[in-house]
Scaffold this active site. Structure first.
Site: not given
Ligand code: MV4
Length: 449
Positions: A165, A275, A291, A294
């Site tokens: 994020g 993920e 890895r 948690v």
């Molecule tokens: C995204 C998404 C929506 N659309 N990608 C968040 C951290 C990383 N793991 C990637 N994440 C996201 N990627 C696309 N194309 C939404 C997330 C996301 C997120 C975004 C905003 C607020 C909270 C979030 C929690 C989990 C994932």
């Protein structure tokens, strides 16, 4: 045969690794900063080496000091845990160059998955579905505009060196794009020293579902089900559960097979987490973590597997002694991440824990390095411990979690226990009806204490 593991971490995960080693008859070496001399992971290890002053950069990230600690103690393997150096390919290479076993994936795969553009490209080529997006980095705002037009708004701009994020910016219309693009690049440069960014279609209301995999050196790759990590605050997962309330057996089997087939082609080694964003019945890969995570205890409780033991066995050249059909998802597990923070402002609350009482009973596990009299240092993350609960059903798990939260005592500092005692009464939580934005909305609507 691995005889002595140096645990290059601290806190609850260092304890966790120590436990697996002791049960395998493997000696352990703890490293610690001067702030952690009295910590539990030092007390329970066979040996300990002080690697520097409190700042992580001078201690837990101090590669020369850690390698020296291996040389001094004769450790023949290093377990990096999570965070710190756990996804640092250079560290893995240095460990291996010193003829010490790195308990983790090969450095090339750590490096590959750390570059989010290269990771997406690789994973797509392995037949794993990814989020629609730009081919590679987008190096001008005019190119960004063209890609965004093709994708359709809203779009998300992400840093290739980012992840978790960090450095993400949403653009909901063409007028928002130039600023979002330049801000994302500037933040990426400042945070990671690298300003390459890429574009993706922004999925508005997905769940965040990750697939746990484990692979041995004989090419066997197994999936251990999924974890639903949609309840996050500022991209920190605070409530994770398995199985996901949103998945059924066939979707689990299908995505699991897709992932294991893909990673088998890659020649991946060790544990890893793939993920996905899950929306309208479709999975979209976003990143892979090379890895132990948690939230690994959630998977341990529903499968009965000791993931750290398996990591060590695999790193020692051992074969996974089970087949995919032996992986049975039994019951339901939920993990709550208890932080030393004010449950309303989330301001950190370091200091002395005057009283610590962990809940117990059937299906209750508390992974924590805290103890009565322990002083939570202000230098590291605010994790007090992880409360993980297992039940035969989600409802039994929820009832048990509610009871365990009421039993847990952490005196002398503020913690987020009250937040979980609130969450467990929310109808959406009880129904498992939440997406990645649910928690932020709940916190915003909360009446201040
Ligand atoms: C995204 C998404 C929506 N659309 N990608 C968040 C951290 C990383 N793991 C990637 N994440 C996201 N990627 C696309 N194309 C939404 C997330 C996301 C997120 C975004 C905003 C607020 C909270 C979030 C929690 C989990 C994932």
């Amino acid at each position: 045969m691995i005889e002595k593991v140096l645990i290059a971490n601290r806190g609850e995960i260092a304890l966790r690794i120590n436990r697996a080693c002791k049960e395998m008859g493997i000696a352990t070496v703890a490293i610690h900063s001067t702030a952690d001399s009295e910590s539990m992971h030092v007390r329970l290890a066979d040996e300990s080496v002080c690697v520097g002053p409190p700042p992580a950069a001078q201690s837990y990230l101090n590669i020369p000091a850690i390698i020296s600690a291996c040389e001094i103690t004769g450790a023949d393997a290093v377990h990096p845990g999570y965070g710190f150096l756990s996804e640092n390919a250079n560290f893995a290479e240095i460990v291996i160059a010193h003829k010490i076993i790195f308990i983790g994936p090969q450095p090339e795969h750590i490096r590959l998955m750390g570059d989010k553009i290269a990771a997406k490209r690789a994973v797509a080529s392995l037949g794993i579905p990814t989020v629609p997006g730009s081919e590679g980095a987008v190096s001008s705002d005019s190119e960004a505009a063209a890609v965004a037009k093709e994708l359709g708004y809203p779009v998300l701009i992400k840093a290739t060196a980012g992840g978790g994020g960090r450095g993400m910016k949403v653009a909901r219309s063409p007028s928002e794009l130039p600023l979002a693009w330049s801000t994302a690049r500037a933040e990426a440069k400042a945070a990671f020293g690298e300003d390459a960014v890429y574009l993706e279609k922004y999925l508005d209301k997905p769940r965040h579902i990750e697939i746990q995999i484990i692979a041995d050196s004989r090419g066997k790759v197994l999936h251990l089900g999924e974890r639903d990590c949609s309840l996050q605050r500022r991209h920190q997962k605070i409530w994770e559960e398995a199985p996901s309330p949103a998945l059924n057996a066939s979707s689990r089997t299908e995505i699991g097979a897709t992932v294991t087939r893909g990673l088998s082609k890659l020649g991946y080694l060790g544990v890893g987490t793939v993920e996905f964003l899950y929306e309208n019945g479709e999975f979209h890969f976003i990143e892979m973590n090379t890895r132990l995570q948690v939230e690994h205890p959630v998977t341990e409780l529903i499968t009965g597997l000791d993931l750290v033991r398996e990591q060590i066995r695999i790193a020692d050249g051992g074969a996974l002694d089970l087949e995919q059909d032996d992986v049975v998802i039994a019951g339901h597990a939920i993990e709550c991440r208890i932080n030393a923070e004010n449950p309303f402002t989330f301001l950190p609350s370091p200091g002395r824990i005057t009283e610590f009482h962990a809940p117990g009973g059937l299906g209750v596990r508390m992974d924590s390095a805290a103890y009565s009299g322990y002083r939570m240092p202000p230098y590291y993350d605010s994790l007090v411990g992880k409360l993980i609960v297992h039940g035969k059903s989600r409802n039994e798990c929820l009832m048990r979690l509610r009871r365990a939260l009421d039993e847990l005592v952490v005196g002398g500092i503020e913690t987020t226990i009250p937040l979980f005692q609130e969450l467990i009464k929310q109808p959406d939580i009880l129904d498992g009806a939440y997406n990645i934005h649910w928690l932020e909305k709940f916190l915003a609507a909360r009446k201040p204490e």
